[in-house]
Design a protein around this motif. Structure first.
Motif, PDB file in Angstrom:
ATOM      1  N   ILE A  26      -5.469  47.075  22.272  1.00  0.00           N
ATOM      2  CA  ILE A  26      -6.674  46.262  22.430  1.00  0.00           C
ATOM      3  C   ILE A  26      -6.303  44.876  22.972  1.00  0.00           C
ATOM      4  O   ILE A  26      -5.491  44.158  22.373  1.00  0.00           O
ATOM      5  N   GLY A  27      -6.895  44.495  24.092  1.00  0.00           N
ATOM      6  CA  GLY A  27      -6.698  43.151  24.636  1.00  0.00           C
ATOM      7  C   GLY A  27      -7.620  42.165  23.919  1.00  0.00           C
ATOM      8  O   GLY A  27      -8.767  42.486  23.650  1.00  0.00           O
ATOM      9  N   LEU A  28      -7.102  40.983  23.615  1.00  0.00           N
ATOM     10  CA  LEU A  28      -7.929  39.958  22.962  1.00  0.00           C
ATOM     11  C   LEU A  28      -8.044  38.772  23.906  1.00  0.00           C
ATOM     12  O   LEU A  28      -7.041  38.139  24.249  1.00  0.00           O
ATOM     13  N   ILE A  29      -9.272  38.487  24.350  1.00  0.00           N
ATOM     14  CA  ILE A  29      -9.485  37.399  25.318  1.00  0.00           C
ATOM     15  C   ILE A  29     -10.463  36.414  24.673  1.00  0.00           C
ATOM     16  O   ILE A  29     -11.686  36.556  24.844  1.00  0.00           O
ATOM     17  N   PRO A  30      -9.996  35.442  23.925  1.00  0.00           N
ATOM     18  CA  PRO A  30     -10.923  34.545  23.223  1.00  0.00           C
ATOM     19  C   PRO A  30     -11.727  33.657  24.161  1.00  0.00           C
ATOM     20  O   PRO A  30     -12.893  33.361  23.871  1.00  0.00           O
ATOM     21  N   GLY A  31     -11.114  33.212  25.279  1.00  0.00           N
ATOM     22  CA  GLY A  31     -11.830  32.328  26.208  1.00  0.00           C
ATOM     23  C   GLY A  31     -11.945  30.922  25.652  1.00  0.00           C
ATOM     24  O   GLY A  31     -10.969  30.364  25.135  1.00  0.00           O
TER      25      GLY A  31
END
Ligand code: ATP
Length: 371
Positions: A26-31
């Protein structure tokens, strides 16, 4: 009425990427902004639910957003897209803060991601918890994700007659994109027939003014429905002009089940519908395409509350459940939704947007306790 197994098979055929893998990357892209505060809650929930359902998760932290643009000159680094495409089964995307005026070289990374990864559908369930006095809201807004005004073909020029500026934007509606969004909306309606014997699909448009573009959207949706009449025979098919749709949505939200909309109307409708269920902070979404599913809360980066530790994590937790559902793990998804509903129904541990005094982590811990 068709059998449940038929609904499930049909849905899985349409989505195409239900992998049922038990070891998921799972990729986590908080931004930006509160994206950084809410995305960790998705990870915590997955880490808790995993062992209960025989699932293991491998997380990869990825960059995108306004801060990434300021740091590197790119809002969506090539590495992020490559990792999502080559290594990830799913991802969670927080929010990005976008400037309201044009900044050379910057464009919204989530819009670009949807395009790059072919995430053609944005599925946005809007649901209230069943409590006395609450209007029952339980709808899914299915937003087309790749075209309409979001193709960003704009130009500004000087009008010869007045000598003043004019800006034009192109709205694109294609048969291919409309066909696939209508199909997924109808298959979601079929899924909902499992729980509720009477489901309707509402196609929203403005074809009385935009007779060619919205006219095509409306026409193709109807064609998809009519060409599969046997499969969709239990679904009630409706059409509603967008302005009267908004009026009805606020007056009688309980009348809507599945709504399918071109990109811009879908965006506006779902933010509006969030007001019906208390806060933008509880409305999730999933960006769905053939290769990957990206869970994304419907809210933005909320700079007004960023850094205060009070952002509502429920939209992200629900988006995490949606992502799992589209990856074929319905029971794990359902358990997360039940824990969230139970937190909301009890109405004690809640962030300020819902009238509470608790922090983001209080709410996450409460949901985790209920899992
Ligand atoms: P952006 O420019 O990134 O879209 P915005 O502030 O214009 O940010 P949202 O982030 O969607 O738009 O926020 C709209 C309002 O809803 C803000 O007042 C914000 O504080 C509130 N809000 C949004 N998300 C949450 C959340 N998760 N928890 C609490 N309040 C939220």
């Amino acid at each position: 009425m068709l059998r449940r197994s038929v609904y499930n098979r049909q849905f899985q055929r349409t989505i195409g990427n239900i992998s049922k893998k038990s070891n998921l990357t799972i990729g986590l892209i908080p931004g930006d902004g509160i994206g950084k505060e809410v995305i960790p809650s998705g990870r915590q929930v997955l880490e808790t639910i995993g062992p209960k359902h025989g699932l293991t998760f491998n997380f990869i932290d990825l960059q995108a957003g306004w801060q990434t643009f300021l740091d590197t000159g790119k809002a969506l680094p090539v590495e992020t897209v490559k990792t999502l495409r080559e290594n990830c089964d799913g991802a969670l995307f927080g929010a990005v803060q976008s400037p309201t005026t044009k900044v050379e070289g910057y464009s919204s990374p989530i819009v670009a991601l949807r395009k790059e990864l072919g995430l053609y559908a944005n599925i946005r369930p809007v649901k209230s918890v069943d409590t006395p006095g609450n209007k029952k809201v339980d709808m899914v807004i299915v937003r087309e994700n790749t075209e309409d005004l979001y193709i960003k073909l704009e130009k500004t020029y000087i009008d010869e007659k007045t000598g003043t500026r004019v800006a034009d934007a192109t709205k694109r509606i294609s048969e291919v994109a409309t066909r696939r969004i209508a199909k997924i909306a109808l298959d979601i309606a079929l899924q909902r027939l499992k729980n509720n014997g009477n489901v309707q699909l509402t196609v929203t448009h403005k074809s009385n003014v935009l007779s060619q573009s919205d006219g095509l959207f409306r026409e193709v949706c109807k064609e998809v429905f009519e060409s599969n009449k046997t499969l969709y025979s239990d679904i009630q098919y409706n059409e509603q002009i967008i302005d009267s749709m908004v009026y009805r949505l606020f007056r009688e939200p309980e009348c809507f089940d599945v709504i399918v909309a071109p990109n811009l109307y879908g965006d506006i409708l779902s933010d509006g519908a969030a007001a019906l269920v208390g806060s933008l902070g509880v409305v999730p979404s999933a960006n769905v395409g053939p290769g990957i599913v990206i869970g994304e809360p419907c809210h933005g980066s909320a700079p007004d509350i960023a850094g205060k530790g009070i952002s509502n994590p429920i939209a992200t937790i629900r988006s995490t459940a949606l992502m799992l559902e589209f990856l074929g793990h319905s029971q794990a998804a359902q358990d997360i939704q039940t824990a969230v509903d139970s937190n909301l129904r009890e109405d004690k541990i809640k962030t300020p947007d819902l009238g509470g005094k608790n922090s983001t982590s209080d709410v996450v811990n409460d949901v985790i306790r209920r899992l």
